[in-house]
Design a protein around this motif. Structure first.
Motif, short mmCIF file in Angstrom:
data_model
loop_
_atom_site.label_atom_id
_atom_site.label_comp_id
_atom_site.label_asym_id
_atom_site.label_seq_id
_atom_site.Cartn_x
_atom_site.Cartn_y
_atom_site.Cartn_z
N LEU A 73 0.82 -1.21 0.00
CA LEU A 73 0.00 0.00 0.00
C LEU A 73 0.86 1.27 0.00
N ARG A 74 2.03 1.19 0.62
CA ARG A 74 2.93 2.35 0.59
C ARG A 74 3.36 2.65 -0.83
N ARG A 75 3.64 1.58 -1.60
CA ARG A 75 4.01 1.78 -3.01
C ARG A 75 2.86 2.37 -3.81
N LEU A 76 1.65 1.98 -3.48
CA LEU A 76 0.48 2.43 -4.24
C LEU A 76 0.03 3.83 -3.86
N THR A 77 0.19 4.19 -2.59
CA THR A 77 -0.40 5.44 -2.10
C THR A 77 0.63 6.48 -1.65
N GLY A 78 1.86 6.02 -1.39
CA GLY A 78 2.85 6.93 -0.81
C GLY A 78 2.66 7.15 0.67
N LYS A 79 1.69 6.48 1.27
CA LYS A 79 1.40 6.61 2.70
C LYS A 79 1.57 5.25 3.37
N GLU A 80 1.80 5.27 4.67
CA GLU A 80 2.08 4.02 5.37
C GLU A 80 1.10 3.79 6.51
N ALA A 81 0.42 2.66 6.48
CA ALA A 81 -0.47 2.27 7.57
C ALA A 81 0.37 1.79 8.75
N VAL A 82 -0.26 1.68 9.91
CA VAL A 82 0.40 1.25 11.14
C VAL A 82 -0.14 -0.13 11.53
N PHE A 83 0.75 -1.08 11.74
CA PHE A 83 0.32 -2.42 12.13
C PHE A 83 -0.13 -2.46 13.58
N LEU A 84 -1.26 -3.11 13.83
CA LEU A 84 -1.75 -3.36 15.18
C LEU A 84 -2.08 -4.84 15.27
N LYS A 85 -1.38 -5.57 16.10
CA LYS A 85 -1.60 -7.02 16.20
C LYS A 85 -2.94 -7.30 16.88
N LEU A 86 -3.81 -7.99 16.18
CA LEU A 86 -5.15 -8.29 16.69
C LEU A 86 -5.60 -9.65 16.19
N ASP A 87 -5.84 -10.57 17.11
CA ASP A 87 -6.44 -11.86 16.77
C ASP A 87 -7.83 -11.88 17.38
N LEU A 88 -8.83 -11.70 16.56
CA LEU A 88 -10.21 -11.62 17.04
C LEU A 88 -10.70 -12.93 17.65
N ALA A 89 -10.02 -14.02 17.36
CA ALA A 89 -10.40 -15.32 17.91
C ALA A 89 -9.72 -15.62 19.24
N ASP A 90 -9.11 -14.61 19.84
CA ASP A 90 -8.43 -14.77 21.12
C ASP A 90 -8.72 -13.50 21.94
N LEU A 91 -9.56 -13.60 22.95
CA LEU A 91 -10.01 -12.42 23.68
C LEU A 91 -8.86 -11.71 24.40
N LYS A 92 -7.85 -12.45 24.82
CA LYS A 92 -6.69 -11.80 25.44
C LYS A 92 -5.93 -10.96 24.41
N SER A 93 -5.86 -11.45 23.19
CA SER A 93 -5.23 -10.68 22.11
C SER A 93 -6.03 -9.42 21.80
N VAL A 94 -7.35 -9.54 21.84
CA VAL A 94 -8.22 -8.39 21.61
C VAL A 94 -7.96 -7.30 22.66
N LYS A 95 -7.87 -7.74 23.91
CA LYS A 95 -7.60 -6.78 24.99
C LYS A 95 -6.24 -6.12 24.81
N ALA A 96 -5.24 -6.92 24.46
CA ALA A 96 -3.89 -6.38 24.26
C ALA A 96 -3.86 -5.37 23.11
N ALA A 97 -4.61 -5.65 22.05
CA ALA A 97 -4.65 -4.75 20.90
C ALA A 97 -5.27 -3.41 21.27
N ALA A 98 -6.38 -3.46 22.00
CA ALA A 98 -7.04 -2.22 22.42
C ALA A 98 -6.14 -1.40 23.32
N GLU A 99 -5.46 -2.07 24.24
CA GLU A 99 -4.56 -1.36 25.16
C GLU A 99 -3.37 -0.77 24.42
N GLU A 100 -2.84 -1.49 23.44
CA GLU A 100 -1.72 -0.99 22.64
C GLU A 100 -2.14 0.26 21.86
#
Length: 312
Positions: A73-100
């Motif tokens: 997407l950076r090559r296509l748009t010149g802009k860079e998204a930010v990665f946020l680790k989120l596994d919706l099938a793991d509630l602890k991961s969901v909580k960690a993602a929101a807190e991050e």
């Protein structure tokens, strides 16, 4: 022809879109999260948002795939998204993602609850033993949104239009769904229901959740809507057999089309009026299954989901 059949036909073969990504306004200063966004519709949404100067968090389970998508997407748009680790099938991961996210940002203007799974093998369940489709598509997104509510409400208070938006991905298949609470966790009832019925249930659940969110928090500036992105050729069909996919492919549209209704609801000026609405292809307001809007059912599902996450 009944309401269900006529609605499904209209949504499966919609008229040519009048709305396009060129209609997305400038989003400078807006912070956005898109779940399940390293591929398919989510990636198309992120691309359009980056092209309009939004700061976009790509919330995905697989970091390697997300990093590759971010670079693409950076090559296509010149802009860079930010990665946020989120596994919706793991509630602890969901909580960690929101807190991050909340450690990094004080504002959240748009939340696209886009990630999902369709027709997985019946043996697959979430990390917390919920049906994989209900747990990922509905409960995971509920918990993520629930944790982000303070940020969303605070952002609405300081936004010029006093609103933020939450867009939950439903499907035309919600018309075939309902809620059987006995199938939400693994057991005989869930296995008897089968993967197809459980998928329809999860998409119905997305609509019930979006409607209840609108009722509970609309007066605090949250505009919650459910969106049918259309019948699309995407990674979502990865669990289907070759024959099933070939049959379905006769009515599938490119994933770029799937972003249109989300973007319309999430970014258009008129979108602030869509609280509690159901949007259908391509960028129009539709009429969902009426019983999915039942406030009694909405309260029942919301309270059940709160009970599942209160001790995570």
């Amino acid at each position: 022809m009944g309401h269900t059949a006529s609605s499904m036909l209209a949504e499966s073969w919609p008229a040519a879109p009048k709305y396009s990504v060129d209609d997305v306004p400038d989003l400078t200063g807006k912070v956005v999260i898109v779940t399940g966004s390293n591929t398919g519709v989510g990636k198309e949404i992120v691309k359009a948002l980056l092209n309009r100067n939004a700061k976009v968090y790509m919330a995905s389970r697989n970091e390697d795939k997300a990093v590759h998508a971010i670079e693409d997407l950076r090559r296509l748009t010149g802009k860079e998204a930010v990665f946020l680790k989120l596994d919706l099938a793991d509630l602890k991961s969901v909580k960690a993602a929101a807190e991050e996210f909340q450690r990094k940002e004080k504002e959240l203007h748009i939340l696209f609850n886009n990630g999902g799974v369709m027709f997985p093998p019946i043996d697959e369940v979430t990390a917390d033993a919920y049906d994989l489709q209900m747990g990922t598509n509905v409960l995971g997104h509920f918990y993520f949104t629930w944790l982000l509510l303070p940020t969303l409400i605070a952002t609405a208070q300081v936004s010029p239009d006093k609103h933020v938006r939450v867009i939950s991905t439903a499907s035309v298949m919600h018309y075939l769904g309902g809620l059987d609470f006995n199938t939400f966790k693994d057991g005989p009832a869930r296995r008897k229901a089968g993967s197809f019925k459980l998928y329809c249930q999860s998409k119905y659940g997305d609509l019930v959740f979006a409607s209840e969110l609108a009722r509970r928090y609309g007066d605090q500036g949250i505009v919650s809507m459910a969106v049918n992105p259309g019948n699309l050729s995407s990674d979502l069909q990865r669990h289907m057999s070759w024959l099933e996919y070939r049959i379905m492919a006769l009515g599938l549209y490119p994933t770029s089309y799937g972003a249109l209704t989300h973007l319309w609801g999430g970014t258009s000026p008129e979108g602030v009026e869509f609280n509690g609405k159901y949007l259908r292809p391509w960028a129009t307001v539709g009429s969902p299954s009426p019983d999915a809007l039942d406030p009694v059912l909405g309260k029942q599902l919301w309270e059940w989901m709160e009970e599942q996450v209160e001790h995570i």
